[in-house]
Design an enzyme around this catalytic site. Structure first.
Site, PDB file in Angstrom:
ATOM      1  N   TRP A 133       0.797  -1.202   0.000  1.00  0.00           N
ATOM      2  CA  TRP A 133       0.000   0.000   0.000  1.00  0.00           C
ATOM      3  C   TRP A 133       0.845   1.274   0.000  1.00  0.00           C
ATOM      4  CZ3 TRP A 133      -2.840  -2.106   4.839  1.00  0.00           C
ATOM      5  CH2 TRP A 133      -3.838  -3.026   4.450  1.00  0.00           C
ATOM      6  N   VAL A 136       1.693   2.602   3.503  1.00  0.00           N
ATOM      7  CA  VAL A 136       2.569   1.792   4.356  1.00  0.00           C
ATOM      8  C   VAL A 136       3.842   1.405   3.596  1.00  0.00           C
ATOM      9  CG1 VAL A 136       2.791  -0.320   5.721  1.00  0.00           C
ATOM     10  CG2 VAL A 136       0.598   0.882   5.647  1.00  0.00           C
ATOM     11  N   CYS A 137       3.671   0.580   2.586  1.00  0.00           N
ATOM     12  CA  CYS A 137       4.816  -0.002   1.881  1.00  0.00           C
ATOM     13  C   CYS A 137       5.644   1.038   1.141  1.00  0.00           C
ATOM     14  CB  CYS A 137       4.333  -1.069   0.905  1.00  0.00           C
ATOM     15  SG  CYS A 137       3.323  -2.343   1.679  1.00  0.00           S
ATOM     16  N   VAL A 138       5.015   2.127   0.740  1.00  0.00           N
ATOM     17  CA  VAL A 138       5.751   3.227   0.110  1.00  0.00           C
ATOM     18  C   VAL A 138       6.127   4.276   1.147  1.00  0.00           C
ATOM     19  CG1 VAL A 138       5.751   4.992  -1.695  1.00  0.00           C
ATOM     20  CG2 VAL A 138       4.536   2.841  -2.071  1.00  0.00           C
TER      21      VAL A 138
END
Length: 231
Positions: A133, A136-138
């Site tokens: 996401w 979050v992940c970025v």
């Protein structure tokens, strides 16, 4: 007063010098690494702020761009064998030179020493990030990379979130932290810079991925050229 010299060497406008390709406002294509984070099949099912088809196409374009102009490309997943699912295969298919960094379950890729070392090993100080996401992940590695001294771009339409609200909040937080929000098309244009290059036709094909109607533009132009030659 404005003075323009059209010999391709220099232009002066209101006292500001700018040599073509030498401006500081755009990213430097020679100092770029692309990081594609957690583009996993399971996570795609939760994305609500962009169509999954568009998300995958834009991500694939970034991989193709990295392969075409030889940009370092790193991808990773926290746990591809879990419910988040495997990474989308289009990345490796488009860019065989991609470096995959496995993680030990860390949600934030920047918490993984091997991932950070892979980024350092590229020697690049400008990082173009996209992932699922976005919030979050970025965002997590983007904020940490910015704090570590990197110039960071977040490609919003090659990323996805569970809601429009999550995406808007993330973009606001990026702005507060100095992470540059961008699009896949803008990245392509900033790396491209000029049509006066031997790979121009291949770059044009990439534009048809992020702007499908561009394919119609090319078709109409080619048809017009063919008619002109035949007459």
């Amino acid at each position: 007063m404005a003075i323009f010299e059209h010999d391709g060497k220099n232009a002066i406008h209101d006292g500001i010098e700018h040599e073509p390709g030498g401006g500081k406002g755009l990213l430097d294509p020679t100092d770029v690494a692309i990081l594609l984070l957690d583009h996993q099949a399971g996570l795609f099912q939760t994305v609500k702020d962009i169509s999954v088809a568009e998300l995958r196409t834009n991500t694939t374009m970034l991989a193709k761009l990295a392969a075409l102009v030889k940009l370092p490309l790193i991808t990773t997943a926290s746990e591809p064998n879990g419910p988040n699912g495997p990474l989308m295969p289009e990345i490796a298919e488009a860019a065989p030179h991609v470096i995959f960094v496995p993680r030990k379950g860390e949600v934030n890729a920047w918490d993984n020493k091997a991932f950070v070392q892979a980024v350092r090993d590229t020697g690049k100080k400008t990082l173009i990030m996209a992932g699922v996401w976005t919030s979050v992940c970025v965002m997590f590695p983007a904020l940490d990379a910015k704090a570590a001294g990197y110039k960071v771009y977040a490609v919003i339409d090659a990323s996805g979130d569970p809601s429009e609200m999550a995406s808007r909040v993330t973009v606001a937080r990026f702005a507060q932290a100095g992470v540059i929000v961008t699009s896949a098309n803008a990245v392509l244009c900033e790396v491209h810079r000029t049509w006066n290059r031997p790979d121009a036709a291949d770059l044009a094909k990439l534009y048809t991925m992020v702007a499908p109607n561009y394919a119609a533009l090319i078709e109409s132009y080619n048809k017009a050229q063919a008619v002109a030659k035949a007459s």
